[in-house]
Design an enzyme around this catalytic site. Structure first.
Site, mmCIF file in Angstrom:
data_model
loop_
_atom_site.group_PDB
_atom_site.id
_atom_site.type_symbol
_atom_site.label_atom_id
_atom_site.label_comp_id
_atom_site.label_asym_id
_atom_site.label_seq_id
_atom_site.Cartn_x
_atom_site.Cartn_y
_atom_site.Cartn_z
ATOM 1 N N TRP A 103 -5.270 1.079 3.847
ATOM 2 C CA TRP A 103 -4.061 1.061 3.012
ATOM 3 C C TRP A 103 -3.203 2.302 3.182
ATOM 4 C CZ3 TRP A 103 -2.360 -3.413 1.893
ATOM 5 C CH2 TRP A 103 -3.232 -4.466 1.615
ATOM 6 N N ASP A 173 -1.479 5.983 -4.482
ATOM 7 C CA ASP A 173 -1.671 4.535 -4.575
ATOM 8 C C ASP A 173 -2.986 4.305 -5.319
ATOM 9 O OD1 ASP A 173 -2.224 1.860 -4.252
ATOM 10 O OD2 ASP A 173 -1.975 1.821 -2.071
ATOM 11 N N LYS A 197 -5.500 -6.179 -8.603
ATOM 12 C CA LYS A 197 -6.846 -5.726 -8.294
ATOM 13 C C LYS A 197 -7.615 -5.491 -9.596
ATOM 14 C CE LYS A 197 -5.571 -5.796 -4.069
ATOM 15 N NZ LYS A 197 -5.041 -4.727 -3.248
HETATM 16 C C1 LIG Z 1 -4.053 -4.606 -2.255
HETATM 17 C C2 LIG Z 1 -3.575 -3.243 -2.013
HETATM 18 C C3 LIG Z 1 -2.245 -2.992 -1.631
HETATM 19 C C4 LIG Z 1 -1.234 -4.105 -1.376
HETATM 20 O O1 LIG Z 1 -0.976 -4.812 -2.530
HETATM 21 P P1 LIG Z 1 0.079 -6.018 -2.558
HETATM 22 O O2 LIG Z 1 0.349 -6.158 -4.009
HETATM 23 O O3 LIG Z 1 -0.588 -7.188 -1.947
HETATM 24 O O4 LIG Z 1 1.288 -5.598 -1.808
HETATM 25 C C5 LIG Z 1 -1.867 -1.679 -1.459
HETATM 26 N N1 LIG Z 1 -2.731 -0.668 -1.666
HETATM 27 C C6 LIG Z 1 -4.003 -0.873 -2.031
HETATM 28 C C7 LIG Z 1 -4.904 0.287 -2.248
HETATM 29 C C8 LIG Z 1 -4.465 -2.170 -2.224
HETATM 30 O O5 LIG Z 1 -5.732 -2.382 -2.600
#
Ligand SMILES: *Cc1c(COP(=O)(O)O)cnc(C)c1O
Length: 361
Positions: A103, A173, A197
């Site tokens: 990511w 993030d 998530k």
């Molecule tokens: C799933 C995820 C993303 C992307 O998320 P989307 O909502 O599908 O764009 C980005 N960063 C991390 C750490 C993730 O687990």
């Protein structure tokens, strides 16, 4: 399990707290006397405004978000933030990124389209199985920010100590660890998390941004890509993801009701211990990450034999556990044990894996 539900170890969209789903069910046809479902409501209505306001306030209470931070609910998922962050925060056109997995790598690729990216540390040399030492990085003076992915969902590493940014703005993030433990928001300039998530349904990202980072000189940017647009409009410049805001608001309230992020952290540590203790004792399975950087949320593990891995996945599925296949870049298995996964779910999975190991001696 009630309702014939299964233990769902998906990395995202992922399991949600059952009491929240039940409340949503109960309000489905007629939300608190409004005569309609939240899905059918005008986002400009009083009743919906109250839903947004409460969601924001409950999140502020949970995380202790200081008044000089804005909370934004934006569409485009976490992925759009890979672009919005450099577009809005690169004043000098330069940022430091730490590469710790899939990511952060994606975020780096997008930021490179906007400006200069300095990858000051990387764990690529060992297929992202650890967090590099970031206590004394070479950070250029004119760096606009330092970027990390605080929990790598695919590789299963997590930051337990934030990098030393040497006074520069920290951007994180938190998608796959958001609200999993207490967070000192003032350590950051910007925190963001795709909610599917660890919180609610897909299609929304929460952005927590320090007010002085919201610029009003970016009029050349598409209006939707400016943080200012969303901040000025209270996240309702256009029709927001009303449903996600509503569901996430319920999860925020639920987390408050069970004792907040401290209580959540305890439970998460407990749950992860069950999983990692098993992996450390097992002769068949191994965790892929160095012990000190292991994620409490996403637990990748392997047998070392691809065919056997596939057999284990099929075995767990037959036993009623869903979504344990590992991501293709790591292989093996991955158990995502987010906030809403009960400890009993992890214990039951470990029992199942033990049984498999016993049968394959
Ligand atoms: C799933 C995820 C993303 C992307 O998320 P989307 O909502 O599908 O764009 C980005 N960063 C991390 C750490 C993730 O687990």
């Amino acid at each position: 399990m009630k309702y014939g539900r299964t233990y769902n170890f998906s990395a995202g969209p992922a399991t949600m707290p059952e009491p929240v789903l039940e409340e949503i069910r109960d309000e489905m046809m007629n939300y608190r006397g409004s005569g309609m479902c939240v899905m059918e409501m005008s986002h400009r209505s009083k009743v919906f405004q109250q839903i947004v306001d409460e969601a924001e306030q409950d999140l502020r209470d949970l995380m202790g978000i200081p008044d000089n931070y804005k909370v934004l609910f934006i569409q485009g998922g976490a992925t759009l933030q890979f672009s919005m962050i450099p577009m809005n925060l690169m004043k000098n056109g330069k940022a430091v990124y730490i590469e710790t997995g899939a990511w952060s790598k994606k975020a780096i690729a997008e930021a490179k389209k906007v400006g200069e990216v300095v990858v000051a540390a990387s764990s690529k040399d060992k297929n992202y199985t650890y967090i590099p030492d970031c206590s004394d990085l070479d950070i250029p003076e004119d760096t606009d920010y330092v970027y990390i992915c605080e929990n790598e969902t695919i590789h299963g590493v997590t930051w337990n100590k934030l990098p030393n940014t040497k006074g520069h703005v920290l951007v994180s993030d938190q998608s796959s660890m958001f609200l999993s433990r207490p967070c000192n928001v003032s350590d950051y300039g910007l925190i963001y998390a795709g909610v599917q998530k660890n919180v609610g349904p897909a299609g929304m990202v929460v952005v927590i941004i320090r007010e002085d980072l919201i610029r009003d000189d970016l009029t050349q940017l598409p209006v939707y890509l400016q943080y200012k647009t969303h901040a000025d409009a209270g996240s309702m410049y256009n029709t927001p993801n009303c449903w996600a805001i509503y569901c996430c608001g319920k999860v925020f309230k639920y987390l408050k009701s069970i004792g907040g992020l401290e209580a959540m952290d305890k439970l998460n540590q407990d749950k992860a211990k069950v999983m990692y203790d098993f992996l450390d004792e097992s002769k068949l399975f191994q965790g892929t990450v160095v012990p000190q950087d292991r994620s409490l949320m996403n637990v990748p593990f392997v047998t070392g034999d691809k065919d056997l891995d596939a057999e284990v996945v099929a075995y767990t599925k037959a036993a009623g556990f869903e979504n344990l296949k590992g991501h293709k870049s790591v292989g093996g298995l991955r158990a995502s044990i987010y906030n809403a996964m009960p400890k009993e779910g992890v214990e039951a999975l470990v029992e199942c894996l033990k049984k498999f190991e016993e049968e394959h001696k």
